[in-house]
Enzyme design. Structure first.
Site, PDB file in Angstrom:
ATOM      1  N   CYS A 188     -44.196  49.826 -13.772  1.00 29.49           N
ATOM      2  CA  CYS A 188     -43.226  48.843 -13.243  1.00 29.49           C
ATOM      3  C   CYS A 188     -43.791  48.001 -12.095  1.00 29.49           C
ATOM      4  O   CYS A 188     -43.151  47.048 -11.664  1.00 29.49           O
ATOM      5  CB  CYS A 188     -41.959  49.570 -12.823  1.00 29.49           C
ATOM      6  SG  CYS A 188     -41.261  50.544 -14.163  1.00 29.49           S
ATOM      7  N   HIS A 198     -38.298  44.447  -8.930  1.00 35.35           N
ATOM      8  CA  HIS A 198     -38.284  45.097 -10.243  1.00 35.35           C
ATOM      9  C   HIS A 198     -36.886  45.640 -10.482  1.00 35.35           C
ATOM     10  O   HIS A 198     -36.287  46.273  -9.600  1.00 35.35           O
ATOM     11  CB  HIS A 198     -39.332  46.212 -10.262  1.00 35.35           C
ATOM     12  CG  HIS A 198     -39.130  47.168 -11.384  1.00 35.35           C
ATOM     13  ND1 HIS A 198     -39.004  46.754 -12.696  1.00 35.35           N
ATOM     14  CD2 HIS A 198     -38.996  48.526 -11.406  1.00 35.35           C
ATOM     15  CE1 HIS A 198     -38.804  47.804 -13.471  1.00 35.35           C
ATOM     16  NE2 HIS A 198     -38.790  48.892 -12.705  1.00 35.35           N
ATOM     17  N   ASN A 239     -33.894  48.491 -17.452  1.00 37.58           N
ATOM     18  CA  ASN A 239     -35.217  48.466 -16.821  1.00 37.58           C
ATOM     19  C   ASN A 239     -36.266  48.177 -17.902  1.00 37.58           C
ATOM     20  O   ASN A 239     -36.472  48.996 -18.795  1.00 37.58           O
ATOM     21  CB  ASN A 239     -35.460  49.832 -16.168  1.00 37.58           C
ATOM     22  CG  ASN A 239     -36.838  49.973 -15.552  1.00 37.58           C
ATOM     23  OD1 ASN A 239     -37.740  49.189 -15.824  1.00 37.58           O
ATOM     24  ND2 ASN A 239     -37.005  51.004 -14.728  1.00 37.58           N
TER      25      ASN A 239
END
Ligand code: COA
Length: 327
Positions: A111, A253, A283
């Site tokens: 990420c 993020h 996500n």
């Protein structure tokens, strides 16, 4: 020498699974997922691949930048979920886009991947090695998710985002990035390309899941993120001698809405400066920041002279932030 983001693009699959769909797979509810994560639905590949999504996001970014594929010197794909190992996803994107003059490689940093890929490309451009780069984050996390584990499957989704970068003569902002391998077990995933899996009597694919899907200590990751992200943002501002009040947008993020809210609170900033689209996509790991950037760009939210910070965090553990002035 700095870089100019001269085009952005994204692609997300049209197949959508909402929280009620997840509640058919594991013991959870729409209300629990919304309250604890902010996720309402996620887009899941249905025929697409990490490479096909990356190619489409890249194609859109090039078109909007007015850059021909042959002008691209560097294609960098950040992914942990490529459908190909060899050749790398970036070479497959090159083939798809006919970007015949590009040097291509992948980068794996989960990420934090897009921030690190952006920094890597920016360093090449600033160093005069390349002039035009296509940086892509693309993920098919649905392939890595244990759909029987309610602690993880509620969070993730698929998609891709891309940015075209060109060298320009403005001031170069320096990023700040960190890694802490000792804490890697908080978020891990074993490769399926492992003799112990392949020699199972039933053959590959018949293991019961577990360690060959994403494993996460959700609380530990949450606590790491809310502490380290504000810290790295402050470090980045200090390193570049830029005041926090000068920042118009904080692009974090998209891991959990509560993480974004907590970071905003710790920095003493209003949530209006922290765009959020986790409700739509979940996500998407290294794709989340470039998808968000592209959405903001397409909506006309990014104005000339505005300063933005992109901050990524995740498996490794890794985290980092980059500063950019929109032109
Ligand atoms: N549905 C319903 N209940 C659930 C659930 C689900 N999907 N997942 C966990 N629970 C239950 C737990 O069993 C626990 O029940 P108990 O109190 O009876 O034991 C309770 O809810 C609280 O669980 P907990 O794990 O403490 O929840 P949480 O508030 O930490 O939320 C996450 C879990 C995963 C949403 C949260 O930790 C998180 O988002 N962490 C960060 C993850 C992340 O961002 N990862 C990627 C980083 S790049």
């Amino acid at each position: 020498m700095a870089v100019n983001i001269c085009g952005t693009g994204s692609y997300t699959p049209s197949h959508v699974m909402d929280n009620n769909g997840i509640a058919k797979l594991v013991d959870t509810s729409d209300q629990w997922i919304r309250e604890r994560t902010g996720v309402e639905r996620r887009h899941i590949i249905d025929g697409e691949t990490t490479v096909s999504m990356a190619s489409e996001a890249g194609r859109r970014a090039l078109q909007r930048a007015g850059v021909a594929p042959e002008e691209v010197d560097l294609i960098l794909v950040s992914t942990i979920s490529s459908n190909v190992i060899l050749p790398c996803a970036a070479c497959e994107v090159q083939k798809e886009l006919k970007a015949s003059n590009a040097t291509c490689f992948d980068l794996s940093a989960a990420c934090t991947g897009f921030v690190l890929a952006y920094n890597t490309a920016a360093a090449y451009l600033a160093g005069g090695i390349y002039r035009t780069a296509l940086v892509i984050g693309s993920e098919s996390l649905s392939n890595l998710t244990n759909w029987r584990d309610r602690g993880t499957c509620i969070l993730f989704g698929d998609g891709a985002g891309a940015a075209v970068l060109k060298a320009d003569g403005r001031r170069m902002y320096l990023p700040v990035t960190h890694s802490e391998g000792q804490k890697g077990s908080a978020l891990s995933l074993k490769s399926r390309h492992d003799w112990n899996v392949l020699r199972e009597p039933e053959g590959p694919g018949h293991y019961d899941g577990g360690e060959y899907f994403m494993q996460m200590d959700g609380k530990a990751v949450f606590q790491f993120a809310v502490k380290k992200v504000p810290e790295v943002i402050r470090e980045t501002l200090k390193r570049n001698n830029v005041g926090q009040e000068e920042i118009d947008w904080f692009l974090l993020h998209q891991a959990n809405r509560r993480i974004v809210e907590s970071v905003a609170k710790r920095l003493g900033e209003p949530m209006e400066k922290f765009p959020v689209n986790i409700q739509e996509y979940g996500n998407t790991s290294s794709a989340s920041i470039p998808i968000l950037l592209d959405e903001m760009n397409q909506k006309g939210m990014l104005k000339k002279g505005q300063k933005l910070i992109m901050a990524g965090f995740g498996a490794g553990l890794t985290w980092g932030a980059s500063l950019y002035e929109w032109i």
